[in-house]
Design a protein around this motif. Structure first.
Motif, short mmCIF file in Angstrom:
data_model
loop_
_atom_site.label_atom_id
_atom_site.label_comp_id
_atom_site.label_asym_id
_atom_site.label_seq_id
_atom_site.Cartn_x
_atom_site.Cartn_y
_atom_site.Cartn_z
N PRO A 1 0.79 -1.23 0.00
CA PRO A 1 0.00 0.00 0.00
C PRO A 1 0.83 1.29 0.00
O PRO A 1 0.34 2.34 -0.44
N LEU A 2 2.07 1.23 0.46
CA LEU A 2 2.91 2.44 0.44
C LEU A 2 3.12 2.94 -0.99
O LEU A 2 3.26 4.14 -1.22
N ILE A 3 3.13 1.99 -1.93
CA ILE A 3 3.34 2.38 -3.34
C ILE A 3 2.03 2.30 -4.13
O ILE A 3 2.04 2.24 -5.36
N GLY A 4 0.91 2.26 -3.40
CA GLY A 4 -0.41 2.32 -4.05
C GLY A 4 -0.97 1.00 -4.51
O GLY A 4 -1.99 0.97 -5.19
N VAL B 1 -6.33 -3.39 1.59
CA VAL B 1 -6.30 -3.07 3.02
C VAL B 1 -7.66 -3.37 3.64
O VAL B 1 -8.69 -3.38 2.96
N ASN B 2 -7.61 -3.61 4.95
CA ASN B 2 -8.83 -3.65 5.76
C ASN B 2 -8.94 -2.29 6.43
O ASN B 2 -8.16 -1.98 7.34
N TYR B 3 -9.85 -1.46 5.94
CA TYR B 3 -9.99 -0.09 6.45
C TYR B 3 -11.20 -0.01 7.37
O TYR B 3 -12.33 -0.03 6.93
N ASN B 4 -10.91 0.00 8.68
CA ASN B 4 -11.97 0.04 9.69
C ASN B 4 -13.02 -1.05 9.46
O ASN B 4 -14.23 -0.81 9.52
N GLY B 5 -12.54 -2.24 9.16
CA GLY B 5 -13.44 -3.39 9.03
C GLY B 5 -13.91 -3.70 7.63
O GLY B 5 -14.58 -4.71 7.41
N LYS B 6 -13.57 -2.87 6.65
CA LYS B 6 -14.00 -3.11 5.27
C LYS B 6 -12.79 -3.33 4.37
O LYS B 6 -11.86 -2.52 4.37
N MET C 1 -10.79 -3.25 0.96
CA MET C 1 -10.82 -2.48 -0.28
C MET C 1 -9.43 -2.44 -0.89
O MET C 1 -8.44 -2.76 -0.23
N THR C 2 -9.36 -2.01 -2.15
CA THR C 2 -8.05 -1.84 -2.77
C THR C 2 -7.39 -0.60 -2.20
O THR C 2 -8.05 0.32 -1.68
N THR C 3 -6.07 -0.55 -2.31
CA THR C 3 -5.35 0.63 -1.84
C THR C 3 -5.76 1.86 -2.64
O THR C 3 -5.83 2.97 -2.10
N PHE D 1 -6.87 5.34 -1.00
CA PHE D 1 -6.24 6.62 -1.28
C PHE D 1 -7.27 7.66 -1.73
O PHE D 1 -7.16 8.85 -1.39
N LYS D 2 -8.27 7.21 -2.49
CA LYS D 2 -9.32 8.12 -2.94
C LYS D 2 -10.11 8.66 -1.75
O LYS D 2 -10.42 9.85 -1.67
N LYS D 3 -10.43 7.77 -0.79
CA LYS D 3 -11.18 8.18 0.40
C LYS D 3 -10.36 9.10 1.28
O LYS D 3 -10.87 10.07 1.85
#
Length: 526
Positions: A160-163, A167-172, A174-176, A180-182
């Motif tokens: 994810p550092l290079i995009g 990732v699991n973002y707060n339980g969901k 998604m793609t990196t 990054f968009k969020k």
């Protein structure tokens, strides 16, 4: 985070398994001080100098592994670091737990922040952002041989550092790119050596070891509590736990377990009721609790000691000592943790093994007042017979998992890495065994509570009586057959939530039993 909780200073403060878990769970915040940032900047500058001068240094301006003699031009050193994350992301299998992946990030920041890795501040700050915002990379569980660092899992961790990656973002999940968009982020451009510094290291092994230390201590403490309840239920003797006996063979773990049992049985009417009985000695599964539980506790202490050294070490390669000295060594090799994790795996298995023997003992009907199969109306009812089948199956499965992963080595990297630790497998197996031990202990808790019931109206000591009440709030006394898997699931919840430990803590506080108690300071002491 509580306002009174002091932030942990990465690269400076002493990290323990408990502190790492607190950071991962958000009860302590981790940060990087200005002093540490200066050290990080200095190390980064040394790497920039190496690139400028052009002298060959492994992984900075050379290829990796067997490509270590391949020179990389100044114009390509950054591409090299991005490529290593891509090419080494070859993990397979189900993802590791999100908390373990988060622990990996915590441990990696602490190691890199010591200022010997040539990492950029911006890279560490981005990793901290992921930790603080619960944007935790998805990391496959298989693919590391535990030697040139945990290469595959760490590569996935830092995609994810290079995009790239997920990732699991707060339980969901998604793609990196979606993350990054969020969050309004952009991929980082890694500097020379940064990719290598990120993926060389033992953080996959160490993160698993952190969880092993936590789970194993909970199992050890609850095994003592359940064992004491079984002694009460089967009217075992308290003499094998006398201090005078254990002073003559003073292993630290043995002595501690014996003291725990004495403390739990103190003031018991059940013990007093058969003090002059004619039974000379109990079977080993009761009589030798201090020796068996104690040996497992000694293994836990050894793991805790070695893990703490590892958590506060620099484990990447090469190491930037100063502007005049860069060392390509082997501090990424996982053998120190691999071997001790295999030892802990065996020790955990034995905890379940003797627990299964006590379950069997409880069903035999050889203890006065306790019916065969722990039920009075058997024949039409099978009682607790089949619960022991499950504990036997789990204990046997654990024995199969005890083959030491560190006893094996398969050369990799075209022979450049010709001895590897397989420590990632050691860590995963140890957690698997502990998961089975939790289930076995849950079954023993149910059988001990059932046997305990037949001692009424006699009372035990205040702690075991309180624990029995809590069990009965969740699982009723069984006077006829029912779907026992429901009971087992409730028992597993009790063990996994450390309910027995919390009850001991509560009763000790209420009755002011803390001074001189063997349990004092034991809970979460890691």
């Amino acid at each position: 985070m509580s306002s009174s909780t002091k932030p942990f200073q990465f690269g400076e403060d002493h990290l323990t398994a408990g502190t790492a878990l607190s950071i991962a769970r958000g009860s302590i915040k981790g940060e990087i001080s200005s002093t540490t940032r200066e050290k990080i900047q200095s190390s980064f500058s040394v790497v920039a100098n190496i690139v400028e001068k052009g002298d060959p240094v492994y992984g900075i301006n050379t290829g990796f592994g067997p490509l270590c003699t391949t020179k990389i031009s100044k114009a390509e050193v950054k591409t090299l670091q991005t490529n290593i994350l891509k090419s080494h992301s070859v993990g397979v299998g189900p993802p590791i737990e999100t908390e373990i992946a988060k622990l990996m990030m915590v441990l990696k920041v602490h190691s890199l922040a010591k200022g010997y890795s040539g990492i950029a501040e911006a890279t560490l700050d981005r990793i901290l952002w992921h930790i603080d915002n619960n944007a935790i990379p998805i990391v496959p569980s298989q693919g590391s041989v535990g030697a040139s660092g945990d290469l595959a899992p760490l590569s996935h961790l830092f995609l994810p550092l290079i995009g790239l990656g997920k990732v699991n973002y707060n339980g969901k999940v998604m793609t990196t790119a979606e993350l990054f968009k969020k969050a309004g982020l952009q991929p980082l451009e890694l500097g020379p050596k940064e990719g290598l510094a990120l993926i060389n290291g033992t953080q996959f092994i160490a993160a698993h070891a952190v969880k092993v230390v936590e789970k194993m201590q909970a199992c050890l403490t609850q095994a003592d509590i359940i064992g004491a309840m079984m002694i009460e239920g089967l009217q075992g003797s308290v003499k094998p736990f006398f201090k005078e006996l254990h002073q003559l063979r003073p292993f630290k773990g043995n002595d501690h377990v014996a003291a725990n049992i004495r403390f739990l049985l103190k003031g018991s009417e059940i013990m007093e009721d058969h003090i002059n009985c004619e039974r000379v000695q109990d079977p080993y599964s009761l009589r030798c609790i201090p020796q068996v539980h104690g040996a497992s506790r000694n293994a836990w202490l050894h793991l805790k000691e070695l893990l703490e050294i590892e958590l506060n070490s620099v484990t990447d390669n090469p190491i930037i000592i100063d502007k005049d000295l860069t060392i390509s060594g082997g501090s990424f090799h996982g053998q120190p943790l691999a071997m001790v994790l295999d030892y802990a795996c065996l020790a955990a298995s034995e905890l379940g093994n003797i627990s299964d023997r006590r379950i069997y003992l409880a069903l035999e009907g050889n203890s006065p007042g306790v019916p065969k199969l722990l039920m009075e109306d058997t024949g039409i009812n099978s009682g607790y017979m089949i619960l022991q089948y499950t504990s036997a199956a789990l204990a046997s499965e654990n024995k199969g998992l005890c083959f030491p992963a560190s006893a094996d080595s398969i050369p990799t990297s075209l022979g450049q890495e010709d001895h590897v630790s397989m420590g990632s497998i050691s860590g995963r197996k140890a957690l698997q065994v502990l998961g089975n031990v939790e289930k076995i202990l849950a079954i023993e808790l149910l059988t001990a509570a059932q046997a305990f019931e037949f001692r009424k109206p006699l009372k035990s000591g205040i702690i075991l009586d309180e624990i029995h009440k809590k069990v009965r709030e969740k699982v009723a006394f069984a006077n006829k057959d029912r779907v026992f898997s429901d009971d087992i699931e409730k028992g597993i919840d009790i063990i996994q939530n450390k309910t027995l430990i919390r009850i001991v803590q509560k009763v000790m506080k209420q009755h002011k039993l803390t001074p001189n108690s063997p349990f004092e300071g034991e809970f979460e002491n890691y």
